[in-house]
Scaffold this motif. Structure first.
Motif: not given
Length: 799
Positions: A245-258
């Motif tokens: 999840i951390k890798d995904y957020y850093e790549a997309t800035l998609d806060l909804s998944l967090v």
């Protein structure tokens, strides 16, 4: 015991002798711990077909299937109640033929409800290739990228009748199979590296769906199972979801998944606390107090720490424990019936209630061997202990010729007795990530929850330093609770701690970790093995797994980023060296199994004609430490995680990687392509023309050419160049400025020139035109275009 001695243990695959391992007077003894209370028992999966019971037992022991996993991946042709009724009609002494007929009449082929899927977000211009100019590297990277399409799968329940059942866990999104011959579902551990690769490929929607599948399993089971099958729902792999999840957020800035994932990550953490952890108490050794960056707390430590294996029982409080894993039923059943030569040790290490945990935990790369100085090993027990990690149990003991002293190195198995370095390092990283998510969702401020998880991480790291760190060697090792000693069987997994918290270690300790990786890489340039011992099993020498190379790269990189390391760095980057060799090993296996690049690289002369190349999930190294390449592509193993690591290396080390050199293999490169550094001497800037707003500009009017001709000579000033591009991209009225840097602009020219070479537009012979274009968001970027800024691209053509 110094690292130099340890590295010398493996000689041409022979296990160490007792003389090498003999304990000395100054052997380090960590604190002795006391376990307080008992952890909760976890209930076993109780599916009547796919988990346990008479039907599974009858079919698995009938000899109908060569591989155990075939049957448990077969969905039913009829409703469950009808299948069970048909089974009850089988005679108790049913023949193999009768059992086979029953299976044919009641079950579809394995994987029948899994179908290939299309990737909605597919792109022919993956971002990891931006800035990679060498045609061989670009071609290989694109080949790896294309394999995602071959591995995409989805669950198709419409193929089954109402009431029919399958072992496949229902998934709402496309998943990526691991790549092996038996891979028909997602696998937790593999998915970490798959997610890493999908993000480098720019397949963000697919990556989100893959993560969504894992989050859905937490909603149902409270944790992520080992894999996407019902028979895995009482077991879990390495807990890496928070890092995904951390890798995904850093790549997309998609806060909804967090936001969606955070409560589920907390729930998974609670699972590991409840079913995989124990409360311990001990008094720290005073010799370790100076090895911590910060030191506080009481003299007596009470904490919770994690061991790999579960306590699995059919019903709460019962003693009826599982013996065999459904996907390894025949193999585990045979192993469990071996008569031990040393009953006392067997009772300690492999009592029946622990057998299921032993065999399952052995599928993860964590060494659970007991300390060799305390174990007595008989031949039968030795075979039993090793077979916990074998995918196919051999009919004879392959180590029968070994001496007793050599067997002592391996010792006994004690899964629930082991504080494993890798698992606790991962949980430390997860706790830090979860704390960061809480703070991210609260305007980067601390919350009660974030402080709780930071405190848990701090305590875990403290216990690991106290129990698994050896101040004499400067390295970490698994700790065995029963003996109160650290394992002296080296494993690469002990380096995971440097990735997790090298910044929390004393500078000398971090440097020792880096020095050990440097020495290991020098000894094993083809890949770092998991252990030094040739046991013929998957996780031991000479076998190498790509995830372990990724961990070693990350560990070395974490140390190299420390301020104290940068001050004394003079030996080159260890992380970049391991990254290059990891890329090289994957590339060389891909090439010898049929990999090629149109108009750039012809296939290997001895490559199979029916394969387009594959980067293996596991491969072997030779006695010299270099990769042993193969031309056999029939069983590449779980190669999807290798794909993910390779693409990650492309992105992280794109300015450092080079065309790999394969031992004893000549690359059939079609034509001489000038090296990146040779461009200035081969190409005249007079042959490079830029077209901006339909106006033609020679390249040497757009960039200071001091790097080519000495003192800077501007035919057109840098400021004017910036104004020109600003006008094109934003319009006169925007008032924006484009930062123009001479070095980066010049680098762009060289990269674009090599792109021209790839397209057979030779700038040493022809004038080459680069048209500056603006691309719309919904317009695909052509392969012959180079991304310059935002939506602006330079596209290559011949004048």
């Amino acid at each position: 015991m110094k690292l130099q001695t340890v590295v010398g243990w493996a000689v041409a695959g022979t296990a160490a002798t007792a003389a090498t391992m003999a304990p000395n007077a100054d052997v380090y003894l960590p604190p002795k711990v006391t376990v307080v209370g008992q952890r909760e028992q976890q209930l076993l999966c109780d599916h009547p077909i796919y988990c346990n019971g008479p039907l599974l037992n009858k079919i698995m022991l009938s000899g109908v299937f060569d591989k155990d996993k075939s049957f448990v991946d077969m969905p039913t042709r009829k409703p469950l109640k009808d299948v069970l009724a048909a089974f009850s009609s089988l005679p108790s002494n049913a023949t193999k033929s009768q059992v086979a007929s029953f299976v044919d009449e009641n079950f579809y082929p394995a994987g029948y409800d899994v179908v290939e899927a299309e990737l909605d977000d597919w792109t022919e211009t993956p971002p990891f290739l931006n800035g990679v100019t060498d045609p061989v590297l670009r071609g290989y990277g694109m080949s790896v990228h294309n394999q995602w399409k071959k591995l995409a799968r989805k669950h198709d329940p419409s193929r089954l009748c109402d009431g029919c059942v399958s072992s496949l866990l229902a998934t709402n999104h496309t998943f990526i199979a691991s790549g092996g011959a038996k891979s028909r579902e997602f696998t937790y551990w593999d998915t970490y590296y798959i997610n890493l690769g999908l993000l480098q490929s720019g397949l963000y929607k697919t990556a989100r769906g893959v993560l969504g599948n894992l989050l859905d399993t937490i909603k149902l089971y409270g944790f992520v199972p080992t894999g996407g099958r019902v028979y895995f729902t009482d077991r879990s792999g390495l807990p890496l979801l928070a890092l995904m999840i951390k890798d995904y957020y850093e790549a997309t800035l998609d806060l909804s998944l967090v936001k969606e994932a955070l409560p589920l990550l907390v729930k998974e953490h609670e699972f590991w606390d409840t079913y995989r952890s124990v409360n311990i108490t001990y008094t720290p050794n005073s010799s370790l107090l100076n090895n911590r960056k910060r030191q506080n707390g009481p003299a007596v430590v009470t904490s919770k720490i994690t061991t790999p294996g579960p306590d699995l029982f059919l019903t709460a409080g019962s003693t009826d424990a599982a013996v065999a894993r459904p996907e390894q039923y025949l193999a585990d059943t045979a192993t469990s019936k071996i008569e031990p030569a040393a009953p006392d040790l067997f009772d300690t290490a492999l009592k029946p209630g622990d057998f299921y945990a032993v065999t399952e935990a052995g599928t993860m790369p964590s060494v659970q061997y007991a300390n060799s100085t305390t174990a007595e090993v008989g031949p039968s027990l030795f075979t039993t202990a090793l077979r916990r990690r074998s995918l196919d149990i051999p009919t004879t003991n392959p180590f029968s010729s070994f001496t007793r002293d050599q067997l002592l190195v391996l010792g006994s198995v004690g899964v629930n007795d082991t504080i494993a370095v890798n698992i606790n390092s991962i949980l430390y990283q997860s706790e830090i990530a979860i704390a960061g998510f809480y703070e991210l969702l609260h305007n980067n401020t601390h919350t009660k929850e974030s402080l709780y998880f930071r405190d848990r991480a701090r305590n875990r790291q403290k216990v690991m330093v106290d129990l698994t760190y050896n101040p004499q060697t400067g390295l970490f090792a698994d700790y065995h609770i029963h003996s109160g000693r650290q394992s002296n069987v080296w494993t690469i997994n002990s380096h995971w701690s440097y990735w997790a918290f090298s910044d929390q270690l004393a500078p000398e300790s971090a440097q020792q970790g880096l020095d050990s990786l440097r020495q290991l890489h020098a000894k094993f340039p083809g890949g770092l093995p998991n252990t030094y011992y040739n046991t013929s099993l998957l996780w031991d020498w000479p076998n190498v797994q790509t995830p372990m190379q990724h961990m070693a790269i990350r560990s070395a990189s974490s140390i190299e980023r420390l301020p104290q390391y940068r001050k004394r760095n003079g030996n080159g980057s260890v992380s970049a060296s391991i990254a290059q060799s990891t890329l090289g090993s994957a590339f060389c296996n891909w090439y010898t199994t049929g990999g090629s690049i149109s108009d750039v690289l012809n296939p290997y002369d001895n490559a199979p004609s029916n394969s387009s190349g594959v980067s293996f999930g596991s491969y072997a190294i030779g006695a010299d430490g270099n990769i042993d390449t193969t031309t056999d592509a029939s069983d590449p193993g779980n190669y999807a995680w290798t794909n993910g690591v390779v693409l990650w290396i492309f992105e992280q080390y794109k300015t450092q990687i080079q065309i790999p050199k394969c031992p004893n293999i000549k690359l059939n490169i079609l034509r001489d392509i000038p090296e990146y550094q040779e461009w200035p001497s081969r190409v005249s800037t007079e042959n490079l023309v830029f077209v901006i707003n339909n106006e033609y500009y020679p390249a040497d009017s757009l960039v200071a050419i001091g790097e080519l001709a000495g003192p800077s000579t501007h035919l057109m000033g840098r400021a004017d160049y910036g104004e020109l591009l600003t006008s094109f991209m934003f319009g006169e009225s925007q008032g924006k400025k484009v930062l123009v840097n001479e070095a980066t602009t010049f680098k762009m020219l060289k990269e674009m020139t090599l792109l021209a070479y790839k397209l057979n537009v030779d700038p040493t012979k022809y004038k080459v035109r680069f048209n500056l274009l603006r691309m719309k968001e919904d317009e695909s970027v052509l392969e012959h275009c180079y991304p310059f800024y935002d939506s602006a691209y330079f596209c290559v053509s011949k004048c």
